[in-house]
Write an enzyme that holds these catalytic residues in place. Structure first.
Site, PDB file in Angstrom:
ATOM      1  CB  SER A  30      39.465  28.644  24.583  1.00 43.29           C
ATOM      2  OG  SER A  30      40.660  29.092  24.629  1.00 43.29           O
ATOM      3  NE  ARG A  34      35.564  30.859  22.558  1.00 47.80           N
ATOM      4  CZ  ARG A  34      36.459  31.187  22.728  1.00 47.80           C
ATOM      5  NH1 ARG A  34      37.246  31.049  24.029  1.00 47.80           N
ATOM      6  NH2 ARG A  34      37.238  32.356  21.944  1.00 47.80           N
ATOM      7  CG  ASP A 322      47.325  31.355  24.681  1.00 48.60           C
ATOM      8  OD1 ASP A 322      47.809  32.349  24.463  1.00 48.60           O
ATOM      9  OD2 ASP A 322      46.220  31.021  24.821  1.00 48.60           O
ATOM     10  CE  LYS A 349      48.226  36.585  22.992  1.00 43.90           C
ATOM     11  NZ  LYS A 349      46.646  36.463  22.977  1.00 43.90           N
TER      12      LYS A 349
END
Ligand code: S3P
Length: 439
Positions: A30, A34, A322, A349
């Site tokens: 993640s 970003r 997750d 997912k």
């Protein structure tokens, strides 16, 4: 540019193994996504270290390169992103192919909605099945013009002159939805606010602050004013707790084993797996706490003990979203029953993770029942079988670790997508866990 189309990979895992030693899993997925996105929108240079060199983050990187952003690879995990500024992206000459990556598609759609050029976002078969209406609807209320097929990719995004700020109340706790709207909000006039039922991972909010953007946050809410500039910075990426989770699982299910996981991100919106494994009886210590660019990090020491079945409540789901494939395997190795509720998001997912996990566990001889929003799993003896991972990286890695407690070989089909989040998983598992994994 095209989707990585990896050759088919199947694994065979021999029973047994003994986790011990020190592991540094790859960078957080993640945060790596970003770092490219915000680095590209910033003014000046952003230096990224610990970047995840996995297929999903490379999809994001290639998308921004296709929009004219210059990204230097300094090493496998080191990048220099030359920011183009909020108005500096250029029209891509082809559709942006985002492979298997939901984070890329949902976050980039928020940015594309605000551009003065058209774009098309595509993905592989799994990504093309995943729900996009959850971002199309709020972006449309902001004034975006997006065409989709039945709420799914490919997304055709038309240019508009200006987006308007909105207050969005999301029915799901989703960092992808929240981040999409906040990124679009950077281009909107006024204050954009997102509310969600639980606080989803807040990496976007933390990293925007590192780039100098003022973001207001509270429990289940994040807001920003449009028109703020981003200034290039340094982003050190912690090791991914979602990848570390498979090693927490490995040590937790083998009594007497011990592993030390280094530099793991322990952002409180991500540590549900630690709480849940502790609740089941695993001994996990957080050592040497520190921060990496606004993100809390520590070394995790885990020791295996007998596990017990537990109830996992809806309020525990978002911070472990997750990690349920790994948690389902822990439940199969625990004494008694584990019940998961409030986890219907698992069905959308990379695969339907409730169906894929329950089906695989039943094949291994475990009593497991799927419910609409979770599962009921009775701990038991894990046998051998052939399991379909459905091309889902986390299903493949979870069943690989089940081999530690199996009484016969487990064959796992369709494992190439493990490279989306954890390149080198097989080598690390063989070294640190003694897993008998062959592909
Ligand atoms: C992610 C958010 C989560 C998570 C995904 C990565 C992110 O999805 O499952 O792997 O980087 O924002 P949702 O926000 O849709 O739950």
């Amino acid at each position: 540019m095209s989707s990585p189309n990896p050759a088919r990979v199947d694994w065979t895992v021999a029973p047994g193994g003994k986790p011990s030693g020190v592991v540094r899993v790859p960078g957080d997925k993640s945060i790596s996504h970003r770092s490219i996105m915000l680095g590209a929108l910033a003014e000046g240079v952003t230096e990224v270290s610990g970047f995840l060199d996995g297929a999903d983050c490379l999809s994001t990187m290639h998308a921004f390169e296709a929009m004219g952003v210059h990204i230097e690879r300094l090493s496998e995990t080191g990048l220099r992103v030359h920011g183009a500024g909020l108005q500096g992206l250029r029209p891509p000459s082809q559709p942006l192919d985002l492979g298997n990556s939901g984070t890329s598609m949902r976050l980039i759609s928020g940015l594309m909605a605000a551009q003065a050029f058209p774009s098309t976002l595509t993905g592989d078969a799994s990504l093309s099945r995943r729900p996009m209406q959850r971002v199309i609807e709020p972006l449309s209320r902001m004034g975006a013009r997006i065409e989709a097929i039945d709420g799914r990719a490919p997304l055709r995004i038309h240019p508009v002159s200006r987006l308007r700020a909105i207050d969005h109340v999301s029915s799901v706790a989703s960092a992808q939805v929240k981040s999409c709207i906040l990124l679009a909000g950077l281009y909107a006039q006024g204050r954009t606010e997102v509310r969600e039922p639980e606080t989803s991972r807040d990496h976007t909010e933390r990293m925007l602050r590192a780039f100098g953007v003022n973001v207001e946050t509270g429990p289940g809410v994040a807001a920003l004013n449009g028109g703020q500039r981003l200034i290039g910075t340094r982003i050190p990426v912690p090791a991914d707790i979602s990848s570390a989770a498979f090693f927490l699982l490995a040590a937790a299910i083998v009594p007497g084993s011990e592993l030390l996981l280094q530099d793991v991100g322990i952002n409180p919106t991500r540590t549900g797996v630690v709480d849940i494994l502790r609740q089941m009886g695993a001994v996990i210590e957080m050592l040497n706490p520190r921060t990496f660019g606004g993100e809390p990090v520590c070394d995790l020491r885990v020791r295996g003990q007998a596990l017990r079945g537990i109830r996992i409540e809806p309020g525990q789901v978002a911070s472990a979203i997750d990690e349920f494939p790994a948690i389902f395997i822990a439940a199969a190795c625990a004494q008694g029953e584990t019940r998961v509720t409030g986890a219907e998001e698992l069905r959308v997912k990379e695969s339907d993770r409730i169906a894929a996990m329950v089906d695989g566990l039943c094949r291994l001889g475990i009593e497991a029942l799927a419910t609409p929003d979770g599962a009921i799993i009775q701990g038991g003896r894990i046998g051998g079988a052939e399991i379909d991972s459905h091309g889902d990286h986390r299903i493949a890695m979870a069943f690989a670790m089940a081999g530690l407690r199996a009484t016969a070989p487990i064959r796992i089909l369709d494992c190439a997508n493990v490279g989306t989040s954890f390149p080198g998983f097989g080598r690390t598992a063989v070294r640190a866990v003694g897993l008998g994994l062959e592909s």
